[in-house]
Design an enzyme around this catalytic site. Structure first.
Site, PDB file in Angstrom:
ATOM      1  CG  ASP A  10      50.022  37.299  44.410  1.00  0.00           C
ATOM      2  OD1 ASP A  10      49.751  37.938  43.361  1.00  0.00           O
ATOM      3  OD2 ASP A  10      49.324  37.369  45.447  1.00  0.00           O
ATOM      4  CG  ASP A  15      49.392  38.404  48.535  1.00  0.00           C
ATOM      5  OD1 ASP A  15      49.391  39.469  47.898  1.00  0.00           O
ATOM      6  OD2 ASP A  15      48.890  37.351  48.114  1.00  0.00           O
ATOM      7  CG  ASN A  40      50.402  41.008  43.704  1.00  0.00           C
ATOM      8  OD1 ASN A  40      49.508  41.450  42.988  1.00  0.00           O
ATOM      9  ND2 ASN A  40      50.162  40.535  44.926  1.00  0.00           N
ATOM     10  CB  THR A 126      45.934  35.689  49.221  1.00  0.00           C
ATOM     11  OG1 THR A 126      47.345  35.461  49.339  1.00  0.00           O
ATOM     12  CG2 THR A 126      45.228  35.215  50.483  1.00  0.00           C
ATOM     13  CG  PHE A 168      46.146  40.730  39.464  1.00  0.00           C
ATOM     14  CD1 PHE A 168      46.843  39.928  40.346  1.00  0.00           C
ATOM     15  CD2 PHE A 168      46.812  41.233  38.346  1.00  0.00           C
ATOM     16  CE1 PHE A 168      48.195  39.635  40.137  1.00  0.00           C
ATOM     17  CE2 PHE A 168      48.157  40.958  38.125  1.00  0.00           C
ATOM     18  CZ  PHE A 168      48.848  40.144  39.014  1.00  0.00           C
ATOM     19  CG  ASN A 169      44.533  37.057  43.087  1.00  0.00           C
ATOM     20  OD1 ASN A 169      45.668  37.466  42.813  1.00  0.00           O
ATOM     21  ND2 ASN A 169      44.004  37.183  44.293  1.00  0.00           N
TER      22      ASN A 169
HETATM   23  O1  RIB Z   1      42.916  41.835  42.782  1.00  0.00           O
HETATM   24  C1  RIB Z   1      43.551  41.860  44.030  1.00  0.00           C
HETATM   25  C2  RIB Z   1      44.385  40.642  44.227  1.00  0.00           C
HETATM   26  O2  RIB Z   1      45.419  40.602  43.242  1.00  0.00           O
HETATM   27  C3  RIB Z   1      45.122  40.625  45.580  1.00  0.00           C
HETATM   28  O3  RIB Z   1      45.303  39.304  45.989  1.00  0.00           O
HETATM   29  C4  RIB Z   1      46.436  41.245  45.253  1.00  0.00           C
HETATM   30  O4  RIB Z   1      47.465  40.836  46.158  1.00  0.00           O
HETATM   31  C5  RIB Z   1      46.690  40.677  43.888  1.00  0.00           C
HETATM   32  O5  RIB Z   1      47.222  39.363  44.051  1.00  0.00           O
HETATM   33 CA    CA Z   2      47.553  38.525  46.430  1.00  0.00          CA
END
Ligand code: RIB
Ligand code: CA
Length: 315
Positions: A10, A15, A40, A126, A168-169
């Site tokens: 993303d 990334d 993102n 990722t 986050f991911n």
């Molecule tokens: O928490 C960090 C992750 O979330 C990374 O992969 C960043 O690019 C976002 O996608």
């Molecule tokens: Ca990412």
């Protein structure tokens, strides 16, 4: 022997740098395709940004596919506050020459795996795991073709970065993450505990900028932008360079240390949804399903990244 990989991402500055690191390493990695997912920033930006990296990395041979535009169940949350409106603020954003494939990313993942030998393809997610989880649900027969999954996601000692409990991911699509962590294939999980050890300090960014080729210059520009949010948030001398840790592990696993653990994902609690419960001390009795990476030689990581980015300047 080249490792056959698909990077699902993303972009996102980190990334984007992971893509460049992989593109600079054709001896070790056969990059079969790049699949973009919403995370993102929305999907129309992440797929464009992935294609821009093909231009920057001189890899028009790598096909790019757009995938899911939202998580499996939850509404999409994005992170323009971290990455800027384009997702790769800090570099010049133009219309890519690399075209977008018509096939949906989930179908590319399925077709590629179905046409592959047993345990022969490595998935490198990722971003949120929506595309990967969707592919596994749509056609479970692909699982036996997966060699391993080297993903960026989760947190244990570091706590969450997008909620107090969740990284986050995983937070964006916890239901897809639950599917992936239950898939039974080998998983190498790179969470905040290790990515917060690879800080893009000013000296490290300056070393990259001094390389002087377009890919390195763009990387330095992206890092200078990417650094501002996390430096203010954490007080670090730069931002953690999360996603390239996955590709670096494939190139030089000796830079990292990990431990086999059970990792489960919270999908019910409104307060802690997306939390990765990592049984580091093996006390739950739950089956090991991943290797949790918890340490890295940060200087060695940046030496590798800088050396590979230098290759973009070689004729
Ligand atoms: O928490 C960090 C992750 O979330 C990374 O992969 C960043 O690019 C976002 O996608
Ligand atoms: Ca990412």
């Amino acid at each position: 022997m080249q490792e056959k990989i698909i990077i699902d991402c993303d972009p996102g500055q980190d990334d984007a740098i992971a893509l460049l690191l992989a593109m600079a390493s054709p001896e070790e990695l056969a990059l079969l395709g790049i699949t973009a997912v919403a995370g993102n920033v929305p999907l129309h930006h992440t797929e464009r940004n992935a294609r821009l990296m093909c231009d920057l990395g001189g890899r028009g041979d790598v096909p790019v596919f757009a995938g899911c535009s939202r998580p499996l169940v939850r509404e999409l949350v994005t992170a323009e506050n971290v990455h800027g409106d384009t997702g790769i603020d800090g570099m010049e954003v133009t219309d890519p020459t690399q075209r977008l494939q018509q096939q949906h990313a989930v179908d590319f993942i399925i077709d590629t795996l179905k046409g592959a030998e047993e345990e022969s393809i490595t998935l490198v997610p990722t971003g949120p795991l929506t595309n990967i989880g969707m592919a596994m649900v749509k056609d479970p027969s692909i699982l036996s073709r997966i060699k391993r999954i080297v993903l960026m996601g989760g947190a244990m000692r570091e706590g969450g970065n997008y909620s107090p409990s969740a990284e986050f991911n995983i937070l964006v699509d916890p239901h897809a993450a639950k599917v992936v962590f239950a898939c039974g294939r080998p998983i190498i999980a790179m969470g905040l505990d290790v990515t917060h050890q690879v800080i893009a300090t000013k000296d490290r960014v300056a070393r990259i900028e001094a390389l002087g080729n377009p890919a390195a210059t763009a990387t330095a520009g992206m890092l200078n932008f990417f650094n501002r949010h996390d430096s203010a948030k954490y007080g670090f001398d730069g931002a953690p360079l999360h996603d390239p840790c996955t590709v670096a592990w494939l190139l030089q696993p000796g830079l990292f240390e990990g431990k086999e653990c059970n990792i489960e994902v919270e999908t019910e609690s409104p307060l802690t949804i997306g939390h990765t419960a990592i049984d580091f001390w093996g006390i739950s009795g739950r089956e090991v399903n991943a290797t949790w990476i918890h340490a890295v030689d940060a200087d060695g990581f940046y030496d590798l990244l800088t050396d590979r980015l230098a290759r973009f300047g070689e004729t």
